[in-house]
Design an enzyme around this catalytic site. Sequence first.
Site, PDB file in Angstrom:
ATOM      1  N   GLU A 270      -5.084   4.394   5.987  1.00 17.99           N
ATOM      2  CA  GLU A 270      -4.954   4.412   4.859  1.00 17.99           C
ATOM      3  C   GLU A 270      -5.237   5.150   3.612  1.00 17.99           C
ATOM      4  O   GLU A 270      -4.222   5.562   3.204  1.00 17.99           O
ATOM      5  CB  GLU A 270      -5.170   2.732   3.917  1.00 17.99           C
ATOM      6  CG  GLU A 270      -4.532   2.054   2.653  1.00 17.99           C
ATOM      7  CD  GLU A 270      -5.684   0.942   2.044  1.00 17.99           C
ATOM      8  OE1 GLU A 270      -6.034   0.956   1.056  1.00 17.99           O
ATOM      9  OE2 GLU A 270      -5.762  -0.180   2.902  1.00 17.99           O
TER      10      GLU A 270
ATOM     11  N   SER B 153     -10.332  -0.345   2.877  1.00 19.44           N
ATOM     12  CA  SER B 153      -9.582  -0.755   3.662  1.00 19.44           C
ATOM     13  C   SER B 153      -9.683   0.890   3.904  1.00 19.44           C
ATOM     14  O   SER B 153      -8.859   0.815   3.822  1.00 19.44           O
ATOM     15  CB  SER B 153      -8.596  -1.529   3.785  1.00 19.44           C
ATOM     16  OG  SER B 153      -8.565  -2.407   3.572  1.00 19.44           O
TER      17      SER B 153
ATOM     18  N   ARG C 203       0.775  -1.004  -0.427  1.00 20.64           N
ATOM     19  CA  ARG C 203      -0.095   0.513  -0.321  1.00 20.64           C
ATOM     20  C   ARG C 203       0.576   0.952   0.134  1.00 20.64           C
ATOM     21  O   ARG C 203       0.283   2.095   0.584  1.00 20.64           O
ATOM     22  CB  ARG C 203      -1.154   0.424   1.398  1.00 20.64           C
ATOM     23  CG  ARG C 203      -1.516  -0.784   0.925  1.00 20.64           C
ATOM     24  CD  ARG C 203      -2.668  -0.820  -0.247  1.00 20.64           C
ATOM     25  NE  ARG C 203      -4.134  -1.287   0.603  1.00 20.64           N
ATOM     26  CZ  ARG C 203      -4.388  -2.380   0.441  1.00 20.64           C
ATOM     27  NH1 ARG C 203      -2.930  -3.727  -0.301  1.00 20.64           N
ATOM     28  NH2 ARG C 203      -4.912  -3.489   0.014  1.00 20.64           N
TER      29      ARG C 203
END
Length: 338
Positions: free
Chosen positions: A334, A238, A163
């Site tokens: 995130e 997420s 990520r």
Amino acid sequence: MSHIKQNISLKPYNTFGIDVLAKHFVSVSNLEELNTVLALKEYPNKLILGGGSNMLLTKNQKALVIHINLKGISIVSEDDNFVFVKANAGENWHKFVLWSLNNNFGGIENLSLIPGNVGTAPIQNIGAYGVELKDTFVSCEGVSMETYQLKSFSKAACNFGYRSSIFKQQAKGKYIITSVTFKLSKRAHKLNINYGSIASQLETMQITSPTIQDVSNSVIHIRESKLPNPKEIGNSGSFFKNPIISKTHYNTLIENFPDIPSYTISNDEIKIPAGWLIEKSGFKGKRFGDYGVHKNQALVLVNYGNAKGSDILNLSKLIQKTVKRLFDISIEAEVNIL
Ligand code: EPU
């Protein structure tokens, strides 16, 4: 020259469906327009908007919001086995996946149904079901926010991680990605079906020799059963990254929580699903008026209608505090908070 609009609601432009205003807003559909808009001296602060799938808007935006609407997919070169495909930043990611499947090009089928656009996919190296963007990524182009020059980034230059990429680190806010080039397979596709429930989903569908289309269908089925559709319930996928902890820390946790799921990253690093930590903290399915934690996947925070970005931000902080207190683990957001 593109038309700059005033006081535009950003609700249709972010998958969380947060209703804040952009004081100034412009949509650009080619590089010339982008360069012209970047050079506008009267708007020193600019906010780049792609698919709006990885952001939480907590306030009205004073900067000039530049919506990247660069479209187009083209084959750059090919041989018997592979094809190099260049997609412009404003293409919807899932539409691009469907385009590749229609052409029987393999490599991104596991990334089906991920919200967002092609241009923002490299920033956080989107990943799902054992595949990451970096696996088929060749290069991308981006316009410098300072010099307005177009620069090419090789895969190595992008410094991809879980990520993460250079566009979240040293180059954060410095470039606008305008196109991405992928290397996709034309035959002898390498399928990734070992992750999670893909294999069992294929079995349920009674498929013994799966095609890339079958893998995509399984992923779509799994995602639809676990993750809310942003068109129905606002969300940003997420909200947190899965944290990585030390083996020593893991060994102490497992004494109190023998069922803690984990993935070994290296000799001393263990990744723990944040969804599990949040569920164990009692937040899964919790609803507070118009916002809450999704009932099927605790990693996903949701907007049921008219939630404010600040409400969701406060909930995320409460979750972080609780997880820290119970497990001594810091979970990091995130999504970009703006
Ligand atoms: N889990 C729970 N409760 C939950 C959710 C998960 O206990 O509410 C535990 C279960 O043990 C489950 C494990 O976590 O087996 C893993 O769950 P899942 O397979 O759903 O994956 P994840 O680690 O929670 C990651 C990505 C997702 C991606 C899936 C599948 C991150 C931050 N998230 O989630 O990405 O779809 O794997 O590959 O890495 C996204 O980034 O927006 C996203 C949805």
